[in-house]
Design an enzyme around this catalytic site. Structure first.
Site, mmCIF file in Angstrom:
data_model
loop_
_atom_site.group_PDB
_atom_site.id
_atom_site.type_symbol
_atom_site.label_atom_id
_atom_site.label_comp_id
_atom_site.label_asym_id
_atom_site.label_seq_id
_atom_site.Cartn_x
_atom_site.Cartn_y
_atom_site.Cartn_z
ATOM 1 C CE LYS A 186 -4.520 0.938 0.157
ATOM 2 N NZ LYS A 186 -5.733 0.178 -0.163
ATOM 3 C CG ASP A 214 -7.517 3.110 -0.916
ATOM 4 O OD1 ASP A 214 -7.782 2.297 -0.670
ATOM 5 O OD2 ASP A 214 -7.526 4.130 0.058
HETATM 6 P P1 NDP Z 1 -12.945 7.776 -2.895
HETATM 7 O O1 NDP Z 1 -11.859 8.847 -2.705
HETATM 8 O O2 NDP Z 1 -13.626 7.662 -4.117
HETATM 9 O O3 NDP Z 1 -14.157 8.249 -1.814
HETATM 10 C C1 NDP Z 1 -14.000 8.308 -0.403
HETATM 11 C C2 NDP Z 1 -15.514 8.660 0.234
HETATM 12 O O4 NDP Z 1 -15.256 8.267 1.673
HETATM 13 C C3 NDP Z 1 -15.640 10.070 0.014
HETATM 14 O O5 NDP Z 1 -16.994 10.127 0.082
HETATM 15 C C4 NDP Z 1 -14.888 10.723 1.362
HETATM 16 O O6 NDP Z 1 -15.441 11.943 1.693
HETATM 17 C C5 NDP Z 1 -15.183 9.842 2.276
HETATM 18 N N1 NDP Z 1 -14.228 9.833 3.348
HETATM 19 C C6 NDP Z 1 -12.913 9.714 3.177
HETATM 20 N N2 NDP Z 1 -12.387 9.896 4.014
HETATM 21 C C7 NDP Z 1 -13.213 10.340 4.976
HETATM 22 C C8 NDP Z 1 -13.182 10.533 6.543
HETATM 23 N N3 NDP Z 1 -11.879 10.680 7.105
HETATM 24 N N4 NDP Z 1 -14.211 10.864 7.136
HETATM 25 C C9 NDP Z 1 -15.384 10.635 6.333
HETATM 26 N N5 NDP Z 1 -15.590 10.550 5.053
HETATM 27 C C10 NDP Z 1 -14.518 10.042 4.558
HETATM 28 O O7 NDP Z 1 -12.256 6.424 -2.305
HETATM 29 P P2 NDP Z 1 -12.961 4.899 -2.690
HETATM 30 O O8 NDP Z 1 -14.391 5.010 -2.483
HETATM 31 O O9 NDP Z 1 -11.921 4.330 -3.539
HETATM 32 O O10 NDP Z 1 -12.457 4.333 -1.064
HETATM 33 C C11 NDP Z 1 -13.475 4.212 0.037
HETATM 34 C C12 NDP Z 1 -13.003 3.016 0.841
HETATM 35 O O11 NDP Z 1 -12.968 1.885 0.261
HETATM 36 C C13 NDP Z 1 -11.564 3.334 1.545
HETATM 37 O O12 NDP Z 1 -11.603 2.630 2.809
HETATM 38 C C14 NDP Z 1 -10.718 2.360 0.474
HETATM 39 O O13 NDP Z 1 -9.622 1.918 1.406
HETATM 40 C C15 NDP Z 1 -11.584 1.227 0.421
HETATM 41 N N6 NDP Z 1 -11.518 0.378 -0.950
HETATM 42 C C16 NDP Z 1 -11.385 1.078 -1.935
HETATM 43 C C17 NDP Z 1 -10.906 0.062 -3.111
HETATM 44 C C18 NDP Z 1 -11.035 0.710 -4.350
HETATM 45 O O14 NDP Z 1 -10.892 -0.083 -5.413
HETATM 46 N N7 NDP Z 1 -11.002 1.940 -4.768
HETATM 47 C C19 NDP Z 1 -10.981 -1.327 -3.084
HETATM 48 C C20 NDP Z 1 -11.038 -1.961 -1.721
HETATM 49 C C21 NDP Z 1 -11.258 -1.031 -0.446
HETATM 50 P P3 NDP Z 1 -14.798 13.251 1.065
HETATM 51 O O15 NDP Z 1 -14.957 13.641 -0.508
HETATM 52 O O16 NDP Z 1 -15.585 14.310 1.688
HETATM 53 O O17 NDP Z 1 -13.526 13.192 1.466
HETATM 54 O O1 2IT Z 2 -7.788 -1.598 -0.571
HETATM 55 C C1 2IT Z 2 -7.973 -2.023 -2.004
HETATM 56 O O2 2IT Z 2 -7.946 -3.370 -2.046
HETATM 57 C C2 2IT Z 2 -7.652 -1.335 -3.070
HETATM 58 N N1 2IT Z 2 -7.606 -0.079 -2.716
HETATM 59 C C3 2IT Z 2 -7.524 -1.742 -4.503
HETATM 60 C C4 2IT Z 2 -6.192 -2.300 -4.694
HETATM 61 C C5 2IT Z 2 -5.850 -2.840 -5.965
HETATM 62 O O3 2IT Z 2 -4.646 -2.935 -6.289
HETATM 63 O O4 2IT Z 2 -6.697 -2.879 -7.044
#
Ligand code: NDP
Ligand code: 2IT
Length: 448
Positions: free
Chosen positions: A128, A168
């Site tokens: 990561k 992420d």
């Molecule tokens: P994005 O940046 O697309 O979206 C993040 C969302 O979470 C936004 O709505 C953001 O609000 C909110 N957010 C972020 N930080 C905070 C905080 N400290 N408090 C409250 N709200 C918060 O990210 P993703 O959708 O990609 O990721 C969301 C989660 O999913 C994370 O935990 C990530 O690690 C996990 N994840 C993502 C994957 C991927 O493929 N993208 C895969 C597996 C897990 P704001 O816009 O106001 O910051």
């Molecule tokens: O938390 C996760 O699994 C991710 N942000 C996606 C990682 C990846 O390599 O697609």
């Protein structure tokens, strides 16, 4: 739960050696607690000091990221890449750009990623990275200059068969494009060094949708064990970014009613349910205009709760899809009192240890992130498979593979929960099944 001697010793050592990293301690504690029965059954893991090794990243890279903002001022951020474990494949895991990023956050994410990737059945190790850079309020040019500077250092450590980053929080299509452009300029190579790429230059269809879809597929498998499904269920979702958006889309497709979304400023409550049309507004709001979720409430005339999280709204299914520790013990109790039947984590470690315990004690179907959100990285694995064989699959093929992978993960995790005497405890099952594969690989590869 009381810790066994071995587990307790290693956990205390981890806390002592890694001070000021509470999220890393939390992730390690959850996994280690669940491994006690494994060590009782198989003393080889203690003999080969697997826990001591698996809790220490193989390599930690921390670097300066200087860049120039639109006013001509020099800014300095900190960059990280933690290459946690390569026992079963090249390091693989996303990059996070968010002001809260520090070493402990990246280590917790890399640690979780190691077990998650193991569960996918694809050969991927865990890693990561990211930076404390805040993309909010920055111009496209600022984001580009920052990401170019970030890659100017990171490029030394990554490669298609070495370490393959992806997106992420704060890293999506725009950032991945700039990152890849800079990597290619420096290395003069075109290889799958990143996943989540755009379609035109090697990205896989369904990768943007994969984490959200996969989370709903996993939840649907859990629901099946109790003869339930998504049809007509009221669902709350937190976040409004990549994972939340496509979890919402899949819920709508399966006939559920999603009533909440959130961002770091508050949440919207739409009792009528988020329709495809309303979701398209969210996609444009968040991915193009980069606005606040409060605009949804203004546009569609529903409630907006500033500074709050959505867990007080009565629902049957909750999908936390924003960030770590966004659902605490008090909120878990409220959800349970309101009759929740399933919680499936789209985010990484969104539930605190206390919240997780409450869900498990109350026999709620609880899908931990390392299993339930593994659809994203799985589809990254499918993207790499397509890239290395110079082909691209159609949407249906990728979605079918993703669905199969999530069904398999559910089965692997469920079977492990049965084998270790707690059928339906997906936390236990995911930690044990994810750990054993990596641990056995480490033992068979010698003492490294
Ligand atoms: P994005 O940046 O697309 O979206 C993040 C969302 O979470 C936004 O709505 C953001 O609000 C909110 N957010 C972020 N930080 C905070 C905080 N400290 N408090 C409250 N709200 C918060 O990210 P993703 O959708 O990609 O990721 C969301 C989660 O999913 C994370 O935990 C990530 O690690 C996990 N994840 C993502 C994957 C991927 O493929 N993208 C895969 C597996 C897990 P704001 O816009 O106001 O910051
Ligand atoms: O938390 C996760 O699994 C991710 N942000 C996606 C990682 C990846 O390599 O697609």
């Amino acid at each position: 739960m009381a810790l066994s001697n071995y587990v307790e010793r290693v956990y205390e050592h981890v806390v002592e050696k890694n001070p000021s990293e509470p999220e890393f301690h939390q992730a390690v504690k959850e996994v280690l607690d669940n491994l006690i029965p494994v060590f009782e059954k198989e003393p080889k893991f203690e003999k080969y000091k697997v826990l001591e090794r698996i809790t220490e990243p193989e390599r930690t890279i921390i670097f300066r990221v200087p860049w120039v903002d639109d006013k001509g001022e020099i800014q300095v951020n900190r960059g990280f890449r933690v290459q946690f474990n390569s026992a079963i494949g090249p390091f693989k895991g996303g990059l996070r750009f968010h002001p809260s990023v520090n070493l402990g956050i990246i280590k917790f994410l890399g640690f979780e990623q190691t077990f998650k990737n193991s569960l996918t059945g694809i050969q991927m190790g865990g890693g990561k990275g990211g930076s404390d850079f805040d993309p909010k309020g920055k111009s496209d040019n600022e984001v580009m200059r920052f990401t170019q500077s970030f890659m100017t250092e990171l490029f030394r450590y990554i490669g298609g068969r070495v370490d393959v980053p992806a997106g992420d929080i704060g890293v999506g299509a725009r950032e991945l494009g700039y990152l890849f452009g800079q990597w290619k300029k420096i290395t003069q190579r075109f290889e799958p060094v990143l996943t989540g790429k755009a379609r035109e230059w090697g990205g896989s269809l369904i990768r943007p949708e994969a984490t959200g879809y996969g989370n709903v597929y996993f939840a649907a498998e859990m629901l099946k064990t109790r003869n339930e499904d998504f049809k007509d269920k009221i669902v709350s979702i937190s976040g409004s970014g990549n994972v939340a958006q496509y979890a919402t889309q899949k819920c709508i497709e399966l006939g559920a009613k999603v009533v909440t979304l959130s961002d770091s400023s508050g949440f919207i409550y739409d009792p009528e349910g988020i329709t495809t049309e309303k979701l398209n507004f969210v996609l444009d709001l968040k991915n193009v205009r980069r606005g606040r979720i409060s605009e949804y409430a203004e546009k569609f005339g529903c409630e907006y709760h500033p500074g709050e999280r959505p867990w007080k709204i009565p629902v049957k299914i909750a999908l936390p899809c924003a960030t770590q520790n966004e659902l605490n013990g008090d909120e878990a109790k409220i959800l349970v009192d309101n009759g929740i039947i399933a919680v499936s984590e789209g985010a990484n470690m969104p539930s605190t240890l206390e919240a997780t315990d409450i869900f498990l004690e109350n026999k709620i179907l609880f899908g931990p992130g390392k299993a339930a959100n593994a659809g994203g990285v799985s589809t990254s694995g499918l993207e790499m498979a397509q890239n290395f064989s110079f082909v691209s699959w159609d949407r249906q093929q990728v979605d079918t593979e993703l669905h199969k992978i999530m069904i398999n993960i559910h089965k692997t995790v469920y079977d492990a929960s049965v084998e270790y005497g707690e059928p339906g405890n997906y936390v236990l099952g995911a930690n044990i099944a994810g750990f054993k594969k990596v641990a056995n690989a480490m033992i068979s590869q010698g003492h490294w």
